[in-house]
Scaffold this active site. Structure first.
Site, PDB file in Angstrom:
ATOM      1  N   ASP A   1      -8.864  -0.471   2.557  1.00 57.98           N
ATOM      2  CA  ASP A   1      -8.909   0.130   1.224  1.00 57.98           C
ATOM      3  C   ASP A   1     -10.127  -0.364   0.451  1.00 57.98           C
ATOM      4  O   ASP A   1     -10.863   0.425  -0.141  1.00 57.98           O
ATOM      5  CB  ASP A   1      -7.648  -0.239   0.422  1.00 57.98           C
ATOM      6  CG  ASP A   1      -6.439   0.537   0.912  1.00 57.98           C
ATOM      7  OD1 ASP A   1      -6.596   1.267   1.913  1.00 57.98           O
ATOM      8  OD2 ASP A   1      -5.372   0.406   0.305  1.00 57.98           O
TER       9      ASP A   1
ATOM     10  N   ASP B   1       0.838  -1.185   0.000  1.00 53.59           N
ATOM     11  CA  ASP B   1       0.000   0.000   0.000  1.00 53.59           C
ATOM     12  C   ASP B   1       0.885   1.252   0.000  1.00 53.59           C
ATOM     13  O   ASP B   1       1.690   1.442   0.917  1.00 53.59           O
ATOM     14  CB  ASP B   1      -0.892  -0.033   1.241  1.00 53.59           C
ATOM     15  CG  ASP B   1      -1.760   1.196   1.329  1.00 53.59           C
ATOM     16  OD1 ASP B   1      -2.399   1.523   0.319  1.00 53.59           O
ATOM     17  OD2 ASP B   1      -1.780   1.842   2.389  1.00 53.59           O
TER      18      ASP B   1
ATOM     19  N   THR C   1      -3.406   4.952  -3.692  1.00 57.72           N
ATOM     20  CA  THR C   1      -2.357   5.734  -3.044  1.00 57.72           C
ATOM     21  C   THR C   1      -1.021   5.562  -3.745  1.00 57.72           C
ATOM     22  O   THR C   1      -0.181   6.444  -3.686  1.00 57.72           O
ATOM     23  CB  THR C   1      -2.225   5.336  -1.567  1.00 57.72           C
ATOM     24  OG1 THR C   1      -2.062   3.930  -1.507  1.00 57.72           O
ATOM     25  CG2 THR C   1      -3.448   5.723  -0.807  1.00 57.72           C
ATOM     26  N   THR C   2      -0.794   4.409  -4.357  1.00 60.05           N
ATOM     27  CA  THR C   2       0.456   4.201  -5.078  1.00 60.05           C
ATOM     28  C   THR C   2       0.420   4.958  -6.402  1.00 60.05           C
ATOM     29  O   THR C   2       1.348   5.679  -6.745  1.00 60.05           O
ATOM     30  CB  THR C   2       0.670   2.708  -5.369  1.00 60.05           C
ATOM     31  OG1 THR C   2       0.419   1.985  -4.181  1.00 60.05           O
ATOM     32  CG2 THR C   2       2.073   2.435  -5.842  1.00 60.05           C
TER      33      THR C   2
END
Lengths: 530, 549
Positions: free
Chosen positions: B410, B77, B110-111
């Site tokens: 997530d 993550d 998020t990446t």
């Protein structure tokens, strides 16, 4: 461009894989030699002093005493700890198997097979292996006697790799008896293991009654016997303060103006204590066991009435005692009619070695029990306790989930072949990864033979052939150094343990394979004095 | 480095020749200005985004991070990796905030947002080399991001009429697909967990308001078993023991007294002193104390409760009395847990025994204590009558569980976002490629300097499918070129064509993401584009770094 703090370090790509493999395989190789009935022991010497050394064969014990820096190695250690907490046995095999999986993966990566493919292959292989394992399992839904026999065999298998090997029949019986007494509970705290130096292992025993490693207060009777079995002794199990019965109202304080008043209050305090003793004795009891200390005044009160008084029995002791005596643990004594007071036929002091202990005989319920271990050295006793604990843990789990499978490398070979059959049907690269998984399973059999000093190559080949020829119960006969029938040899393990081993090892290997970057943060600066 | 570094002591007093002090301790500080400063910042951002780029996509790799306290974190993550990395460079920290922002707003992607920001800055660097002013670059990027967002919107597929009150099986399947996409990169058994996540969120969803309150969901983990054993538990799971070993393990039809007062004699907050000087006073004090205990138990009993959940401890005496009165009790339940218990059982939290009345009790179908493993660890499950659920995560070691917990969070965020705004876009970098193509075509018609910035933005967008393809073991340039060509063909027919073509990460033999059922939320994608553009502008605007260099 360095964005990390100056003391931090980073390993990327191949280097990170390398570090993972080296760490994990080093740990697995270290444990490898302890696997199986003829596995070796390790001496662990603590860093603090030469005096404290441990001799053990138990994977979880070995690993938990190592201080390791390599992240992959630490994941494997945590894996073993989890196996220990969940099943109690198979702590070595899970790490060795995870190590083998990673060793095979290293070769696959060197051959240029992408990591995602290896992971997918392992995932499929694990599912195939588990399916084959579950299919081969014995449900043990037959008679209770047959189940007891099976439990006995599991205990024998678990103990065979441990120090209790010599007297394993004796200890296996003991472990099975103890676990069956629990009546389905898995709370091993109810089986008390008392270690006493002296004599030999064979002099260990499982007590029918219950033994408390405490002393009877001075002045109390030391041997109480029920005159009439119909009217057993009454034992009150309590957790209450018997030093001074303080009034628990915050901020209260005695303010006196002279010695007479002080004396009056002091005597009132004593009266209060006496009153409490009287209330306790209203329960018509012969014995009073308290978790906390009992001070002299109360002790005298009890002694005067011929009530046996046992102080400072720790929490586990109290809980076990309440289980065997069928008593409530009480802290209030105003309602004797509501309280359940424990009963037993005889309470007496016994000597084991040089120590005095208290034995409760003729107890109504057997949900807790005591095993007294004897042995020549402290290390021997410690290792014996660990081995016995492993056996008890695995047995108690088996009582919950009755399925069993075969040991002696039989299950491993069975799974290996099932995986390899499944692999043959795949047309993509996962075939190779599944083949490696099957090989890793076979390697476990190989290690078993090697540790026993047998010709591993020949025996594993024969075992493979036997399984491929449809002899699904074939296993390694360590004693005769040949292939035998695991069922006939009576080498049985808990299915849950074996399943967990395959699942956990695959999960961990797959997790570690996925890593392509290891970042070590700068260690937190510690201020002095902390 | 020393070339870039300029001393701050440039101003010198003409008469004395002594440097003029502008900043405290200025001799020890360094300074970088102008394009040099921007370039250094860009280099820092690139090196962070490079680390994350291998984590992108369903076959992205994980990172092991050894934290300053020597704990091990294994994660895929972006937000977690960045947070744990303990970065020092100020621009790197800015990117940490960027991914955290995406995390708190959307929970997923998020990446991707960091990788995109890194690519945008990478492209900006070559524009700066050509002598284009950073602000012009930033302006061009803003324009491009607007075009990209518009194009992504065109691709979106509304899944359900906005005010539909029920969850159709098709809609649920879409939710599971989107959750699988979010989980796919993180844990092996994504599908199973995706179902758990969707069931969990739907169980607390309020379809009238089109929202789901995720605070009604708890995620708890316990080592043992395997990830596949993860399940959705009805009710609340407390990592606690029942206070007395002889109380009942199972209480059906529980009536819960939820207390925040200890079973102890009262301790007023005001300091006081209770002085006694006579035997009579002493006796009455002792009697009062006794009465306190019996009163407390009596009040609980009178209210009709059979279970006590208490935030504080019990005195031994109280504990024993509770047991004798057939009351099951749990002590030391933390503030957050006790609130959860109150919500789940519909009870009121009572802070004084006097206030305890039957209507303030919570009701539960069952309160059960279960034992795990061989070490005597207990968990208590309170199955309430309201929709309070716990996702109970199992796994073979604690690192796996921690990662699974993060991933589940997530996935649940994705599902919630879809309930709020049920609009999906195809995954597999389909949206990025489509946006890139649209920007290129707009760039061809732009006749000022922005043209260059637009082209660069398009090139930066390509970095995402490239990284995806690379991580999945495909030939990146080849794979992306193929998808682009196919999308262009569709555009020839209809310039607003709703394409579903993306990178075939799972090697399933088709580029059609609708067929592969790989979906992401529209909200996540547009958020990624806007946030990454904003951060790029911020970095491009910095032309002076003063600090310990």
């Amino acid at each position: 461009m360095n964005v990390l703090k100056s003391e931090a370090s980073e390993e990327r790509g191949e280097f990170s894989h390398q570090s993972t493999f080296i760490g994990a395989i080093a740990i697995a190789d270290m444990l490898k030699t302890t696997l199986g009935p003829l596995g070796m022991d390790k001496i662990l010497q603590s860093m603090s002093g030469v005096d404290s050394l441990t001799i053990t064969n138990d994977g979880a014990t070995i690993l938990s005493s190592l201080s390791v820096d390599n992240p992959a190695a630490r994941v494997l250690i945590n894996l073993s700890t989890t196996q220990d907490q969940e099943i109690g046995d198979g702590t070595t095999s899970v790490v060795v198997f995870a190590g083998e999986l990673l060793r095979m993966a290293e070769q696959l990566i060197a051959r240029g097979i992408p990591v995602p493919v290896i992971r997918e292959g392992y995932q499929r292989a694990s599912a195939a292996a588990l399916a084959a394992l579950t299919e081969s399992a014995n449900a043990n839904d037959g008679s209770e006697e047959a189940f007891r026999e099976e439990l006995f065999r599991i205990a024998m298998t678990t103990l065979s790799s441990k120090i209790l090997n010599v007297d394993k029949k004796f200890f296996a019986n003991m472990a099975v008896d103890a676990v069956l007494r629990l009546g389905g509970s898995t709370n091993l705290a109810n089986i008390q293991i008392i270690k006493k130096l002296g004599k030999t292992m064979e002099d260990s025993f499982l007590d029918e009654g219950f033994i408390l490693d405490k002393q009877i207060s001075v002045g109390c009777p030391v041997d109480l016997k029920a005159e009439d079995p119909e009217h057993p002794l009454r034992v009150l199990v309590a957790n209450t303060s018997m030093d001074a019965d303080k009034v628990k109202i915050f901020g209260s304080k005695a303010k006196v103006s002279g010695a007479t008043e002080l004396a009056a209050i002091e005597s009132e305090e004593r009266r209060r204590m006496r009153d409490k003793c009287a209330r306790i004795m209203k329960h018509d009891i012969n014995c009073f066991v308290n978790r906390q200390l009992v001070y002299n005044q109360a002790e005298e009160e009890f002694a005067a009435k011929g009530v046996m008084c046992i102080e400072h029995a720790d929490f586990d002791g109290i809980e076990r005692l309440s289980l065997v005596l069928d008593a409530d643990i009480l802290s209030t004594f105003d309602t004797p009619e509501k309280a359940r007071v424990g009963t037993c036929q005889r309470i007496h002091e016994i000597m084991i070695g040089e120590d005095k202990l208290i034995r409760f005989a003729g107890v109504p319920k057997n949900q807790a029990c005591t095993i007294v271990l004897r042995g020549a050295s402290k290390h021997l006793l410690d290792e014996a306790e660990r081995s016995l604990h492993d056996a008890l843990a695995v047995l108690s789990q088996t009582v919950k989930d009755r399925h069993t499978c075969l040991g002696a490398g039989s299950s491993e070979m069975l799974m290996s072949l099932a995986v390899s059959r499944e692999a043959d049907e795949r047309e993509d690269l996962t075939q190779v990864a599944m083949g490696s998984f099957s090989q890793a399973l076979e390697n476990i059999c190989f290690i078993l033979c090697e540790n026993a000093g047998l010709d591993a190559n020949t025996i594993v080949a024969k075992l493979h052939a036997a399984h491929a020829g449809g002899h699904k119960t074939a296993g390694i006969d360590i004693v005769n150094g040949c292939v035998g029938d695991a069922r006939e040899l009576g080498i049985v393990e808990a299915l849950k343990s074996k399943r967990q081993m395959v699942m956990s090892a695959t999960e961990a290997a797959s997790q570690l394979l996925k890593v392509d970057n290891i970042i070590r943060c700068a260690p937190r600066e510690r201020q002095q004095g902390q | 480095m020393s070339n870039n570094q300029q001393s701050l002591t440039m101003a010198v007093d003409e008469e004395t020749g002594r440097p003029v002090i502008i900043i405290r301790d200025q001799e020890e500080k360094g300074r970088i200005t102008g394009v040099q400063a921007i370039k250094q910042n860009i280099a820092a951002a690139k090196s962070v985004s490079f680390i994350l780029s291998t984590s992108l996509g369903p076959k992205g790799a994980d990172k092991i991070i050894v934290t300053p306290d020597s704990e091990i974190v294994i994660s895929n993550d972006g937000a977690t990796i960045m947070e744990q990395m303990d970065l020092e460079h100020p621009i790197a920290k800015l990117l940490v905030d960027l991914s955290k922002c995406q995390d708190s707003e959307i929970g997923d992607g998020t990446t991707g947002v960091v990788v995109l920001a890194g690519a945008l800055l990478d492209q900006a660097e070559s524009l700066l080399d050509r002598g284009i002013h950073p602000i012009r670059v930033a302006d061009g990027y803003d324009l491009a991001s607007q075009i990209a967002v518009d194009r992504v919107r065109e691709l979106s597929m509304p899944m359900r009429a906005n005010c539909a009150k029920d969850v159709t099986p098709e809609f649920k399947q879409f939710l599971v697909d989107a959750a699988s996409t979010a989980l796919g990169s993180k844990i092996a058994q994504g599908e199973k967990l995706a179902n758990v996540a969707v069931d969990a969120v739907l169980s607390v969803a309020d379809l009238n308001r089109n929202d789901a309150d995720l605070s009604l969901l708890k995620v708890k983990g316990k080592v043992g078993g395997s990830i596949e054993d993860t399940s959705l538990v009805d009710g609340i799971v407390l990592d606690k023991d029942i206070s007395h070993p002889q109380m009942k393990d199972v209480t059906p039809d529980a009536k819960l007294a939820i207390l925040t007062c200890p079973f102890e004699p009262p301790k007023p907050k005001t300091k006081y002193e209770l002085s006694i000087s006579t035997v009579e006073q002493y006796r009455s004090l002792a009697e009062t104390e006794q009465k306190f205990f019996t009163d407390m138990i009596q009040r609980v009993k009178d209210s009709g409760a059979n279970t006590v959940i208490c935030q504080w401890g019990f005195d031994d005496e109280a504990n024993s009395l509770l047991m004798q009165n057939d009351l099951t009790a749990v002590r030391w339940v933390g503030g957050e847990d006790i609130e959860a218990v109150a919500i789940a059982t519909g009870g009121r939290i009572v802070s004084r025994f006097e206030d305890l009345t039957p209507e303030k009790l919570g009701t539960a179908v069952e309160v059960r204590q279960e034992m795990y493993g061989t070490t005597g660890d207990h968990m208590i499950t309170i199955q309430g009558k309201r929709g309070y659920k716990t996702v109970f995560v199992r796994g073979s070691n604690k690192m796996v569980i921690e990662e699974a917990k993060r991933s589940l969070h997530d996935a649940m965020c994705v599902v919630r976002d879809l309930i709020r705004a049920p609009t999906l876009v195809p995954g597999g970098a389909c949206a990025e490629i489509a946006a890139s193509l649209r920007i290129t075509s707009v760039a061809n018609e732009t006749d000022d300097i922005e043209q260059y910035a637009l082209r660069s933005f398009a090139a930066a967008l390509d970095a995402i499918p490239m990284a995806l393809a690379r991580n999945s073991g495909l030939q990146p340039i080849e794979a992306v070129a193929q998808v682009k060509a196919k999308q262009l063909k569709e555009l020839e027919r209809d310039p607003k064509y709703k394409t579903t073509l993306g990178v075939d990460c799972m090697a399933r033999g088709t580029n059609d993401m609708a067929e592969q059922r790989v979906f992401e939320t529209l909200a996540s994608k547009t958020q990624q584009l806007t946030l990454a553009t904003q951060v790029t502008r911020m970095v491009l605007k910095i032309d002076d770094i003063i600090g310990q260099l």
